[in-house]
Design an enzyme around this catalytic site. Structure first.
Site, PDB file in Angstrom:
ATOM      1  N   ASN A 175     -12.669 -68.401 -28.299  1.00  0.00           N
ATOM      2  CA  ASN A 175     -12.854 -69.450 -26.933  1.00  0.00           C
ATOM      3  C   ASN A 175     -13.838 -70.825 -27.886  1.00  0.00           C
ATOM      4  OD1 ASN A 175     -13.204 -66.670 -26.006  1.00  0.00           O
ATOM      5  ND2 ASN A 175     -14.263 -66.423 -27.436  1.00  0.00           N
ATOM      6  N   GLU A 235     -11.739 -63.506 -20.253  1.00  0.00           N
ATOM      7  CA  GLU A 235     -13.250 -63.708 -20.378  1.00  0.00           C
ATOM      8  C   GLU A 235     -13.727 -64.742 -20.207  1.00  0.00           C
ATOM      9  OE1 GLU A 235     -13.233 -59.603 -23.979  1.00  0.00           O
ATOM     10  OE2 GLU A 235     -12.866 -61.683 -24.325  1.00  0.00           O
ATOM     11  N   ARG A 272      -7.606 -51.280 -16.662  1.00  0.00           N
ATOM     12  CA  ARG A 272      -7.533 -52.617 -17.849  1.00  0.00           C
ATOM     13  C   ARG A 272      -6.448 -52.072 -18.958  1.00  0.00           C
ATOM     14  NH1 ARG A 272     -12.312 -54.525 -21.421  1.00  0.00           N
ATOM     15  NH2 ARG A 272     -10.715 -55.820 -23.535  1.00  0.00           N
ATOM     16  N   LYS A 320      -1.994 -57.821 -29.321  1.00  0.00           N
ATOM     17  CA  LYS A 320      -2.972 -57.488 -29.805  1.00  0.00           C
ATOM     18  C   LYS A 320      -1.628 -55.878 -29.802  1.00  0.00           C
ATOM     19  CE  LYS A 320      -7.512 -58.890 -28.630  1.00  0.00           C
ATOM     20  NZ  LYS A 320      -9.266 -58.858 -28.347  1.00  0.00           N
ATOM     21  N   ASP A 325      -8.151 -53.621 -26.755  1.00  0.00           N
ATOM     22  CA  ASP A 325      -8.843 -54.509 -27.749  1.00  0.00           C
ATOM     23  C   ASP A 325      -9.407 -53.992 -29.030  1.00  0.00           C
ATOM     24  OD1 ASP A 325     -10.271 -56.939 -28.327  1.00  0.00           O
ATOM     25  OD2 ASP A 325     -12.097 -56.432 -27.407  1.00  0.00           O
ATOM     26  N   GLU A 363      -0.712 -58.805 -33.520  1.00  0.00           N
ATOM     27  CA  GLU A 363      -2.731 -59.563 -33.648  1.00  0.00           C
ATOM     28  C   GLU A 363      -3.124 -58.296 -34.342  1.00  0.00           C
ATOM     29  OE1 GLU A 363      -6.204 -61.867 -31.694  1.00  0.00           O
ATOM     30  OE2 GLU A 363      -4.526 -62.105 -31.130  1.00  0.00           O
ATOM     31  N   GLU A 388     -14.800 -55.293 -36.084  1.00  0.00           N
ATOM     32  CA  GLU A 388     -15.492 -55.789 -34.811  1.00  0.00           C
ATOM     33  C   GLU A 388     -15.544 -54.062 -34.491  1.00  0.00           C
ATOM     34  OE1 GLU A 388     -15.079 -57.377 -29.994  1.00  0.00           O
ATOM     35  OE2 GLU A 388     -13.311 -58.224 -31.950  1.00  0.00           O
TER      36      GLU A 388
END
Length: 742
Positions: free
Chosen positions: A241, A322, A366, A390, A395, A417, A423
């Site tokens: 980001n 996002e 999704r 990913k 996620d 990835e 997280e």
């Protein structure tokens, strides 16, 4: 810090005098310092096995290095540092005339000694980064040799050689040939320019922008050493980001200073860029990738980057995801956007890592998002674009099926990835070794081109014959002395690096190496700790999201449980969107009677995933909405199995506590106490997860918790209140100021 200083003095006096008599008293107390995890797996403590120590001292009498490049100097310094520590004695150095049992390191281009050995056949198979470690005769004297085609290959070989000693392997009859299976082995940082790290749990960003370029912290070089010891050859400094200012001259000057530190270690610099940068800089009123003005802006800005950093690696891009800007803002597709940047980088040899983490807010499932957007673009990306995907379709969840893009994009370069920073695994509070997750993903059989089409082989280019290959991991170390917060998060960083070099290395092998290098070589320590590590990931799955449940977290922090979340600005940011709990059962129907996400997979897998009796129970609720009374392989009903898994996860954490408590004799007091305390916190959190989820799903199943399980201490409303008031030490920060652009 004390030991680091001792090693520096050792090297200085070895190089100047060749002896260390007056420093021996200091060596005697060098082990008295309190370990804090700063040295990671590069501790270089004296070999504790006396017989092994004597053997190594006989086998290594001298280090001979002829090349004088910055990289060769780093290799020589690392060997001096490592060997003087491991062998607890000074090691003589030379540039010619090797003594008996010397260690000779170099390439045919920088060392006449290596060139004279005639190793061209072996070296021809190793490429630019591989190395050979072997025993040879030089001037009729036995010598150990680290040979490579390039200086960085020799550096990697030096770290491998030290690893042999750190793990107390035999040096007899050595003949090791090693070369990386993947080209780009990259770590991603999610660091913001204000030094707050998104999804970082170990302090502030490593990069002290306020003191760069003038002050280069010693941590920068140690960071480079840590990565180079694993063969990691690229780092992305900033958050995906991205703040557009990262491309300003002000920051490029600072980044160039970091690149100077990283360059001798073979690490290239990459930057995450904001797609709206031409507008953010005030130069243009558009970022349309097909606008010639935008194309020219990126060519000029990229040339400026290379002026500061001549060996710059390229850009990482998060676009149209996002809230981030991207080519779709101008009715263009991802290939249009990526190829425009690729054209700007191509003259300099740079690449684009284009993230496939995209999902529309109005999509029905999704799970399907990335595939549906990218599959139609297969074959349309430039040669120097690599799609960064990913490991799963959602996620970084504790367990996911693999992203169907890996078996679908036959004409597109792809890289994996992974996430090391935890997280969704308890941040830096929970012990959750990620090696088993990496292995599970890399060894998944896709059947894309028949048997042998594993994810690892696809990444390597063996299945679709792609030209560019790679693997990335989000690591997010910070200013905590031990880099990662929880000492065991280091193990996931280690496992990633080892598997990025060779995706066939097992999680168990990586775990054992890490334990031996980081703590102790005692087998009584290794065996139970390896079992603990190999169990820890599954424990985390069990007490969070067993049987294919996913995304049950409280939104925003992603730490604690909130399976009841139902109100958010978009449906796929709620928990109920994923688990679909109802009176008739649990799970998301992705078969041909549901969202038909299984159609994204090759036919053999689609058939397995679509059959409620054939799909692995670990993925059951990913693909099926199943009755609470559905019979599981254990003989239990779905409800009973769900409860069993949640309780099993807590018991696994308790077993981890017991195993750790028995290791006090093998671990320094500081790290022992830290892990012991964190495991206590983990038990507390696991119970909260278990009770919250079991009580919540019980409101749909209408069934009692089976006899024999300890009953929750509180009711569901208590846990809902706890979730709303719980303090979570998560320094999450909005993406960047670029979002003000409209």
């Amino acid at each position: 810090m004390f030991k680091t200083c001792i090693n520096i003095y050792i090297n200085l006096y070895i190089n100047k005098y060749g002896w260390l008599f007056f420093l021996l008293p200091l060596l005697a107390v060098s082990n008295a310092y309190a370990e804090d995890g700063y040295e990671m797996w590069l501790r270089y403590q004296p070999i504790s096995n006396e017989q092994q120590l004597k053997t190594y001292r006989k086998q290594i009498t001298q280090v001979v290095v002829q090349g004088d490049s910055a990289t060769m100097q780093k290799a020589a310094a690392e060997l001096q540092r490592g060997l003087s520590g491991l062998l607890a004695k000074p090691i003589a150095s030379a540039t010619k005339n090797p003594a008996k049992n010397a260690l000779v390191i170099g390439t045919p281009n920088n060392s006449a000694l290596i060139a004279a050995l005639g190793l061209n056949t072996e070296l021809a198979t190793l490429g630019d980064e591989g190395y050979l470690i072997t025993e040879q005769k030089i001037n009729k004297r036995t010598a150990l040799v680290i040979a490579a085609n390039t200086d960085v290959g020799a550096l990697y070989g030096s770290f491998h050689f030290l690893r042999l000693l750190q793990t107390q392997q035999s040096l007899d009859n050595l003949n090791i040939l090693s070369a990386p299976k993947l080209q780009h082995r990259v770590v991603n940082h999610w660091d913001n320019l204000n030094r707050v790290v998104e999804r970082g749990y170990a302090g502030l960003s490593l990069w002290d922008w306020g003191t760069l370029p003038d002050h280069k912290s010693e941590r920068y070089e140690d960071y480079a050493r840590i990565n180079a010891s694993l063969g990691i050859n690229g780092t992305v400094l900033n958050n995906v980001n991205a703040d557009p200012r990262i491309l300003s001259d002000q920051f490029l000057e600072k980044i160039a200073a970091l690149a100077e530190v990283f360059r001798p270690y073979g690490i290239k610099m990459y930057l995450s860029i904001n797609y709206d940068s031409p507008r953010a800089f005030g130069d243009l009123d558009t970022a349309d990738p097909l606008d010639p003005r935008v194309q020219q802006w990126w060519k000029e800005r990229t040339a400026r980057v290379y002026k500061y950093i001549p060996d710059f690696g390229g850009y990482l891009v998060k676009a149209n995801s996002e809230g981030q800007p991207g080519p779709q803002d101008y009715q263009r597709n991802h290939a249009d956007g990526a190829n425009m940047l690729a054209a700007a980088l191509e003259p300099f040899g740079g690449v684009v890592f284009w993230r496939a983490f995209v999902y529309s807010p109005d999509i029905g499932d999704r799970f399907r998002g990335s595939y549906d957007e990218f599959k139609p673009l297969d074959g349309k990306f430039a040669d120097n674009v690599i799609l960064q995907v990913k490991n799963g379709p959602i996620d970084f969840q504790p367990r996911e099926p693999y992203s169907a893009l890996f078996s679908a994009m036959e004409k597109t370069n792809m890289m994996m990835e992974f996430q090391v920073t935890q997280e969704y695994f308890g941040f830096a509070t929970h012990l959750a070794y990620q090696g088993p997750l990496f292995e599970e993903s890399l060894r998944t059989e896709t059947y894309a081109k028949g048997e042998g089409s594993t994810i690892g082989n696809i990444l390597e280019g063996k299945v679709f014959k792609t030209k560019r290959t790679g693997m990335a991991a989000v690591i997010n170390p910070g200013t905590d002395r031990n880099w990662t917060g929880h000492p065991f998060v280091q193990s996931s960083w280690y496992a990633f690096g080892r598997m990025a070099w060779d995706h066939e290395i097992s999680a168990e092998t990586a775990a054992e190496e890490w334990l031996r290098m980081t703590f102790s070589n005692e087998q009584k320590f290794i065996d139970p700790m390896k079992e603990l590590m190999m169990t820890s990931r599954e424990a985390g799955v069990n007490y969070r999201s067993p049987l294919g449940l996913t995304h049950l977290y409280s939104q925003g922090d992603h730490y604690g449980p909130a399976p009841w979340t139902e109100n958010s600005e978009r449906p796929d940011w709620t928990a109920i969107y994923y688990h679909r709990a109802a009176k008739d059962g649990l799970g998301f129907n992705r078969t041909n009677t549901g969202s038909n996400a299984i159609a994204q997979y090759p036919a053999p897998l689609a058939k397995i995933y679509g059959d409620v009796n054939a799909v692995s129970e670990e993925l059951l609720l990913w693909f099926h909405h199943v009755s609470w009374d559905h019979k599981m392989k254990s003989g239990r009903t779905l409800w009973e199995e769900l409860v069993h898994k949640y309780y099993e996860g807590v018991e696994q954490v308790r077993a981890m506590q017991t195993a750790w408590d028995a290791q006090e004799a093998y671990v320094d007091p500081a790290r022992f106490a830290q892990v012991k305390a964190l495991l206590k916190v983990q038990e507390r959190d696991a119970i909260i997860w278990r009770d919250s989820c079991v009580l919540y799903f019980q409101t749909y199943s209408g069934k009692a918790i089976p006899a024999g399980y300890e009953k929750p201490k509180h009711d569901l409303e208590y846990y809902k209140t706890l979730a709303r008031t719980r303090y979570v030490p998560e320094p999450w920060h909005p993406a960047s100021s670029s979002r003000v652009l409209k």
